[in-house]
Design a protein around this motif. Structure first.
Motif, PDB file in Angstrom:
ATOM      1  N   LYS A 138     -24.316   0.992 -29.895  1.00 39.01           N
ATOM      2  CA  LYS A 138     -22.944   0.908 -30.141  1.00 39.01           C
ATOM      3  C   LYS A 138     -22.024   1.407 -31.387  1.00 39.01           C
ATOM      4  O   LYS A 138     -20.791   2.595 -30.851  1.00 39.01           O
ATOM      5  N   ASP A 139     -22.563   2.474 -32.534  1.00 36.34           N
ATOM      6  CA  ASP A 139     -22.335   3.395 -33.481  1.00 36.34           C
ATOM      7  C   ASP A 139     -22.955   4.044 -33.383  1.00 36.34           C
ATOM      8  O   ASP A 139     -24.415   4.653 -33.185  1.00 36.34           O
ATOM      9  N   THR A 179     -17.422  10.479 -21.179  1.00 31.92           N
ATOM     10  CA  THR A 179     -16.857  11.007 -21.886  1.00 31.92           C
ATOM     11  C   THR A 179     -17.008  11.501 -22.602  1.00 31.92           C
ATOM     12  O   THR A 179     -17.278  13.102 -22.919  1.00 31.92           O
ATOM     13  N   LYS A 186     -18.709   4.758 -20.848  1.00 28.34           N
ATOM     14  CA  LYS A 186     -17.367   4.991 -20.907  1.00 28.34           C
ATOM     15  C   LYS A 186     -17.719   6.314 -22.266  1.00 28.34           C
ATOM     16  O   LYS A 186     -17.173   7.316 -21.825  1.00 28.34           O
ATOM     17  N   ARG A 187     -17.633   5.711 -23.470  1.00 29.08           N
ATOM     18  CA  ARG A 187     -18.202   6.589 -24.406  1.00 29.08           C
ATOM     19  C   ARG A 187     -19.515   7.227 -24.193  1.00 29.08           C
ATOM     20  O   ARG A 187     -18.539   9.003 -24.348  1.00 29.08           O
ATOM     21  N   ASN A 188     -20.402   7.518 -23.837  1.00 31.46           N
ATOM     22  CA  ASN A 188     -21.259   8.557 -23.288  1.00 31.46           C
ATOM     23  C   ASN A 188     -20.636   9.467 -22.462  1.00 31.46           C
ATOM     24  O   ASN A 188     -20.993  10.498 -22.249  1.00 31.46           O
ATOM     25  N   ILE A 216     -24.213  12.236 -31.892  1.00 30.91           N
ATOM     26  CA  ILE A 216     -22.893  12.461 -30.344  1.00 30.91           C
ATOM     27  C   ILE A 216     -23.609  14.015 -29.986  1.00 30.91           C
ATOM     28  O   ILE A 216     -24.185  13.962 -28.791  1.00 30.91           O
ATOM     29  N   ASN A 261     -17.647  -0.574 -23.070  1.00 29.51           N
ATOM     30  CA  ASN A 261     -17.176   0.643 -23.251  1.00 29.51           C
ATOM     31  C   ASN A 261     -18.650   1.966 -24.127  1.00 29.51           C
ATOM     32  O   ASN A 261     -17.800   3.305 -24.441  1.00 29.51           O
ATOM     33  N   VAL A 262     -19.884   1.429 -24.128  1.00 31.55           N
ATOM     34  CA  VAL A 262     -20.961   2.023 -24.168  1.00 31.55           C
ATOM     35  C   VAL A 262     -20.845   2.795 -23.391  1.00 31.55           C
ATOM     36  O   VAL A 262     -20.887   4.905 -24.061  1.00 31.55           O
TER      37      VAL A 262
END
Length: 294
Positions: A207-208, A288, A284-286, A214, A281-282
């Motif tokens: 999650k974080d 992106t 979508k973050r990845n 990254i 959300n996880v």
């Protein structure tokens, strides 16, 4: 017909052909190995005593049935999602098979309890002992027919079934079947074969993420196949005959689709796959990160 023969025939009738039986015991030889590993991640059972003794899950267990479920249909794409995620959630699919087998076992006057993934069993090790595959240098269970593209599951049974451990745990660190091949080690960008906490598959599920993590994602949105694709045992394999594991078209689109997905797209599509449990959300973050990287 023996209990074993009846259960085997029932599995064959379901389309399953890679399984094995082992007698229950405590697997104390695992304790030293588990203690020597780097700190465990959030998905692993912290109590080692539970990981070496299946009776924690079923006190009267006598026999363990290990099953490999092939999932690669040869039609997945390279879009940042691991091959295993591009189909229906294996937890639910495998569970449906286990429920049928357990119901059959119960009809024989015994009791069977099935487990898939989210438990304290050392699944790859049990599968290795049962003879359905070997543990490769990439730490994956590799089968002769389907390579490493399999989901593992177990059924604990409360009666003794004629069987023996096929493999010797002392041979695992020697990687006899891998020989001099180090393809998986060479392609892993994070050295995760020595530390599961930096495995890209694990990082995509966190999650974080730290800034340095990254940078390690390498375009992965969920899961990772780096150590599987160059393995010689994954060449010329059989593809799955289980219809529930056919590739899903909506999971084969480019990163920008998932980067911009709304609640409806996630709920109607992605939620039903093996990565849906982590939430929108996880992913979508990845996605992106992957889109911006390309």
């Amino acid at each position: 017909m023996s209990y074993r023969a009846r259960i085997e025939q029932f599995c064959y009738n379901l389309g399953l052909d890679t399984f094995g039986f082992i007698p229950y015991r405590r697997y104390d030889e695992l304790e030293a190995y588990l203690k020597s590993r780097p700190s465990q991640n959030e998905f692993e059972e912290k109590d080692i005593s539970k990981r070496v003794d299946p009776s924690y899950l079923m006190p009267n267990v006598q026999t363990i049935l290990c099953i490999a479920f092939p999932y690669n249909d040869g039609k997945s794409v390279n879009n940042g999602f691991s091959i295993y995620t591009q189909r229906l959630d294996y937890h639910k699919v495998v569970r449906s098979y286990l429920d049928k087998i357990c119901e059959f076992i119960n009809s024989l006057g015994a009791q069977g309890v099935g487990f898939v993934d989210n438990n304290c069993l050392n699944e790859r090790y049990l599968a290795y002992l049962s003879g359905i595959g070997f543990i490769g240098r990439n730490n994956m269970l590799i089968t002769k027919k389907y390579g490493s593209y399999v989901f593992l599951a177990e059924i604990l049974i409360d009666i003794k079934i004629d069987c023996n451990e096929v493999n010797n745990y002392k041979n695992i660190p020697k990687f006899v079947q891998c020989g001099l091949c180090h393809n998986c080690v060479k392609v892993c960008p994070t050295g995760a074969l020595n530390d599961c906490n930096v495995c890209l598959s694990y990082l995509t599920q966190k999650k974080d993420l730290k800034l340095e993590e990254i940078d390690l994602l390498k375009g992965n949105i969920f899961g990772c196949d780096f150590c599987q694709k160059p393995c010689p045992y994954n060449i010329n394999i059989n593809f799955t005959n289980l219809k529930e594991f056919k590739s899903l078209e909506f999971m084969q689109q480019s990163a920008d689709v998932y980067m911009n997905m709304d609640n409806a797209f996630f709920k109607n599509n992605v939620k039903h796959t093996s990565c849906g449990w982590r939430g929108k959300n996880v992913i979508k973050r990845n996605a992106t990160i992957a889109f911006e990287r390309n």
